[in-house]
Scaffold this active site. Structure first.
Site, PDB file in Angstrom:
ATOM      1  N   LYS A  99      68.801  81.346  95.872  1.00 31.65           N
ATOM      2  CA  LYS A  99      69.826  81.626  94.863  1.00 31.65           C
ATOM      3  C   LYS A  99      71.240  81.304  95.349  1.00 31.65           C
ATOM      4  O   LYS A  99      72.102  80.905  94.567  1.00 31.65           O
ATOM      5  CB  LYS A  99      69.752  83.097  94.444  1.00 31.65           C
ATOM      6  CG  LYS A  99      68.454  83.491  93.752  1.00 31.65           C
ATOM      7  CD  LYS A  99      68.392  82.991  92.327  1.00 31.65           C
ATOM      8  CE  LYS A  99      67.083  83.389  91.649  1.00 31.65           C
ATOM      9  NZ  LYS A  99      66.937  82.718  90.341  1.00 31.65           N
ATOM     10  N   GLU A 121      74.052  87.936  85.841  1.00 37.04           N
ATOM     11  CA  GLU A 121      72.883  88.735  85.504  1.00 37.04           C
ATOM     12  C   GLU A 121      71.937  88.651  86.690  1.00 37.04           C
ATOM     13  O   GLU A 121      72.006  87.706  87.475  1.00 37.04           O
ATOM     14  CB  GLU A 121      72.199  88.176  84.248  1.00 37.04           C
ATOM     15  CG  GLU A 121      71.205  87.028  84.488  1.00 37.04           C
ATOM     16  CD  GLU A 121      71.830  85.751  85.049  1.00 37.04           C
ATOM     17  OE1 GLU A 121      73.049  85.579  84.896  1.00 37.04           O
ATOM     18  OE2 GLU A 121      71.092  84.938  85.657  1.00 37.04           O
ATOM     19  N   SER A 388      60.628  80.335  98.193  1.00 36.73           N
ATOM     20  CA  SER A 388      61.976  80.495  97.628  1.00 36.73           C
ATOM     21  C   SER A 388      62.748  81.683  98.189  1.00 36.73           C
ATOM     22  O   SER A 388      63.970  81.706  98.136  1.00 36.73           O
ATOM     23  CB  SER A 388      61.891  80.587  96.108  1.00 36.73           C
ATOM     24  OG  SER A 388      61.035  81.650  95.729  1.00 36.73           O
TER      25      SER A 388
HETATM   26  C1  LIG Z   1      62.948  84.632  95.752  1.00 40.14           C
HETATM   27  C2  LIG Z   1      62.993  84.213  94.332  1.00 40.14           C
HETATM   28  N1  LIG Z   1      62.250  83.184  93.922  1.00 40.14           N
HETATM   29  C3  LIG Z   1      62.235  82.776  92.637  1.00 40.14           C
HETATM   30  C4  LIG Z   1      62.971  83.421  91.676  1.00 40.14           C
HETATM   31  C5  LIG Z   1      62.856  82.937  90.252  1.00 40.14           C
HETATM   32  O1  LIG Z   1      63.964  82.237  89.795  1.00 40.14           O
HETATM   33  P1  LIG Z   1      63.920  80.675  89.585  1.00 40.14           P
HETATM   34  O2  LIG Z   1      62.729  80.344  88.791  1.00 40.14           O
HETATM   35  O3  LIG Z   1      65.193  80.365  88.884  1.00 40.14           O
HETATM   36  O4  LIG Z   1      63.878  80.030  90.921  1.00 40.14           O
HETATM   37  C6  LIG Z   1      63.778  84.505  92.046  1.00 40.14           C
HETATM   38  C7  LIG Z   1      64.587  85.204  91.036  1.00 40.14           C
HETATM   39  O5  LIG Z   1      65.099  86.253  91.193  1.00 40.14           O
HETATM   40  C8  LIG Z   1      63.779  84.907  93.414  1.00 40.14           C
HETATM   41  O6  LIG Z   1      64.527  85.944  93.805  1.00 40.14           O
END
Ligand SMILES: Cc1ncc(COP(=O)(O)O)c(C=O)c1O
Lengths: 408, 272
Positions: A99, A121, A388
């Site tokens: 993020k 948000e 992620s």
């Molecule tokens: C670690 C992590 N991965 C994925 C996401 C999902 O978001 P996005 O699909 O925008 O990557 C989030 C959202 O809070 C997150 O904290």
């Protein structure tokens, strides 16, 4: 075999109206229209500005810790008995997830636009923390909207945001999760549009957000592409990423779109199972509609009312999805699948025990699908999974499922 | 000439300002809406604005959000809203009815079906909060084919160039939002409204309605000084909320509130 998409994709999407085929666009109330055009103008000006890029690159290197490593998960690969599994380690970024790549970019833009107040948000709290972090550093006022249900399940992140000086406002309306936080942030923006910059945390919202957030997140895919080429001399056979709004997934996918040999899998939250209706998988089980500024796949009833979503992971608990994913689905360039809470939880424990890496519950959805895909592939094939974020924020949720409660 | 344009012509000939109340369809219970509509007309409404309930009303404050939630408890859908208008038309074929809402319920029904059913029910205009001119091409031509006026918003943030563009798409009247904010949030400042309206009128001959922040006779009369129509929403919806457990008293209660504004506006119109 994935559908072929040439390099012209990059010039074509989005078009001037912010459309990806029939998706995307600018569906907001009149009060915000001038603001989103002003943002688009500023973004177009700075995205190719050498000073802006240099400042961002420096922050990404020295503050975030980029490039993030690409890690060959040998134990897990062996256990799966198929493709070699590489993990893109976004969990090692400062603040613990992908993020921050986006909040660094948007905050630098906010500063150049002369805005003094930042709103955001958040679902899991990762975007809120990443926003509060950059706001603290730039000395800007920061207000984060968070669904009251998420405030409860992500209590640690709420405290982190407060330590960083942000005001966290629990949102009690609707389903009290991410979509309601987005509604409330939009209401704030309409009210304070002159001095406020709204940092949206995913590739949703009106144009230019889906394109801008994507551009900030493609650092993931650009790094991964050169890292895998360096490590193995070839491109991966498949990419896997989880999908909340879709920012980490598009960040990984986008630089590979014209590489026709690379398959792409976006993994949604199947919650208790698609058939139960309690899930957060609009691409797998929703229909196109308009919400939060763009046209995309949504979870909705036959009357166009948005329905409540469920996922064990707060960051996936959203009834919409970025419009570019809707388009990639329709043209067949990416495949969208879903895994259940239980499958994600299993992957969470497996990676933790086998590799010594505790993944976020969101990322565990990508891992769970990878664990289905890998055994169907051969050992000379490569599977690249976007890790992620890290799982520190999910200790409460996972412990509660094991019958533990930290508060007692 | 559309029923909305005719209404404004008649008022103009009499030197009168239009009064446009807003209520959410089906709030607090579906059966009350038609009696409330008739009561509002009797109390002096010239045009009725009927809200289409939506689960995620992003441009509305808590008052109208809760109204949507009350209506959605009864699963009030567009089909029900059309039924209400049809029933209203059994006794009232003069008062224009404008539907106001968000794009998604209309998208889910399909623009064409929406246009057909709206026309059959006797709807005169539609205002879709999150469907700006940029995204409206298909919608506009279908509404036009079915004789439904497309009403657009202009905000304090709207530039003069943009006003001119909106004016090309707008039909019936233009709705000026008096404040930056959601519905029901703050009181309006008439002097800043006046300056913006001068810009707007240089772009269009359409009547201009002003809404957001009108709470009583005094603010209604102040707005009537500068506008062709006064739009009242959250104040009425708040009254509906207060009577949510006594819906049978509602028609009289909202009529009382509206009548006060009607008197204040009429007094002002006479003085002009
Ligand atoms: C670690 C992590 N991965 C994925 C996401 C999902 O978001 P996005 O699909 O925008 O990557 C989030 C959202 O809070 C997150 O904290």
């Amino acid at each position: 075999m994935a559908k072929q998409v040439g390099n012209e994709y990059y010039e074509s999407y989005p078009n001037e109206e912010g459309h990806f085929g029939p998706y995307g666009g600018r569906f907001v109330g009149e009060t915000l229209m001038e603001a989103i055009y002003a943002l688009e103008t500023a973004y177009n000006r700075y995205k190719n500005d050498a000073d802006f890029q240099a400042e961002m690159d420096k922050d990404l290197a020295d503050f975030v810790g980029r490039p993030s490593p690409l890690y060959l998960a040998e134990n897990w690969t062996q256990k799966m008995g198929g493709a070699q599994i590489y993990l893109k380690r976004e969990d090692l970024n400062h603040t613990g997830a992908h993020k921050v790549n986006n909040t660094i970019g948007q905050a630098l833009l906010a500063k150049r636009m002369g805005k003094t107040r930042i709103i955001a948000e958040t679902g899991a709290g990762q975007h809120g923390v990443a926003t509060a972090t950059v706001a603290a550093r730039l000395g800007m006022e920061c207000v984060v909207y968070m669904g009251a249900a998420d405030v409860k399940r992500q209590a640690q992140n709420v405290y982190r945001m407060k330590l960083l000086g942000a005001e966290v406002i629990p949102v009690e309306s609707g389903s009290r999760t991410l979509k309601d936080a987005l509604n409330e942030a939009l209401r704030d923006w309409v009210t304070n549009v002159d001095d406020t910059f709204y940092i949206i945390g995913t590739v949703a919202g009106p144009h230019p957000y889906p394109a801008m957030v994507r551009d900030f997140q493609t650092i993931i895919g650009r790094e991964a592409r050169s890292q895998i080429l360096q490590a193995t001399g070839k491109l991966p056979d498949a990419l896997v990423a989880c999908i909340g709004g879709g920012s980490n997934a598009i960040g990984l996918f986008h630089p590979f779109i014209a590489d026709e040999s690379v398959d792409m899998y976006g993994v949604e939250g199947a919650g208790h199972g698609i058939e139960t209706g309690q899930h957060s998988a609009p691409l797998c089980a929703g229909a196109p509609g308009v919400l939060h500024g763009n046209r995309t796949y949504l979870m909705q009833d036959e009357n166009g009312q948005i329905i409540e979503t469920h996922s064990i992971s707060a960051g996936l608990d959203y009834p919409g999805v970025g419009p570019e994913h809707a388009w990639l689905k329709d043209i067949g360039r990416a495949k969208y699948v879903a895994v259940t809470d239980d499958e994600a939880l299993q992957a969470f424990h497996d990676l933790t025990r086998m590799e010594g890496i505790i993944p976020a519950l969101e990322s565990s959805h990508a891992l769970a699908y990878a664990s289905k895909l890998a055994p169907t592939m051969s050992s000379d094939q490569i599977l690249l999974v976007n890790l992620s974020g890290r799982g520190d924020k999910d200790m409460h949720t996972v412990a509660a499922l094991a019958g533990l409660n930290f508060e007692e | 000439m559309s029923r909305i344009s005719q209404c404004f012509e008649n008022l103009k000939a009499d030197g009168q300002t239009a009064l446009i109340p807003y209520v959410t369809a089906g709030d607090p219970e579906p059966w009350v809406t038609v009696p409330v509509m008739h009561a509002l007309v009797e109390a002096g409404a010239d045009i009725l604005e009927l809200g289409i309930p939506f689960s995620d009303p992003m441009s509305d404050g808590p008052v109208i959000q809760k109204a949507c939630e009350r209506a959605l408890k009864y699963e009030v859908s567009l089909i029900h809203v059309f039924d209400m208008v049809k029933k209203f038309r059994e006794k009232d074929t003069d008062t224009p009815v404008v539907l106001m809402g968000y794009a998604n319920p209309i998208e889910a029904m399909g623009y064409k079906m929406f246009a057909q059913l709206a026309q059959q029910a006797g709807v005169d205009g539609v205002l879709t909060v999150d469907l700006p001119p940029e995204e409206s091409d298909e919608f506009l031509s279908l509404m036009d084919e079915h004789g439904i006026d497309t009403i657009f918003l202009v905000a304090p943030t709207t530039s003069k160039e943009r006003m001119a563009k909106i004016a090309q798409y707008a039909k019936g009247f233009i709705y000026y939002i008096s404040i930056k904010g959601v519905t029901g949030s703050a009181a309006l400042d008439v002097s800043s409204v006046e300056a913006k309206l001068a810009d707007l009128r240089s772009c269009t001959d359409l009547p201009v309605g002003v809404g957001f922040g009108i709470r009583d006779g005094q603010s209604a009369a102040a707005v009537a000084n500068v506008a062709d129509a006064v739009v009242v929403g959250s104040t009425l919806v708040r009254c509906i909320e207060e009577h949510a457990d006594r819906p049978e008293e509602l028609p009289a209660a909202v009529a009382g509130l509206l009548a006060e504004m009607r008197h204040a506006i009429n007094a002002r119109d006479m003085a002009k």
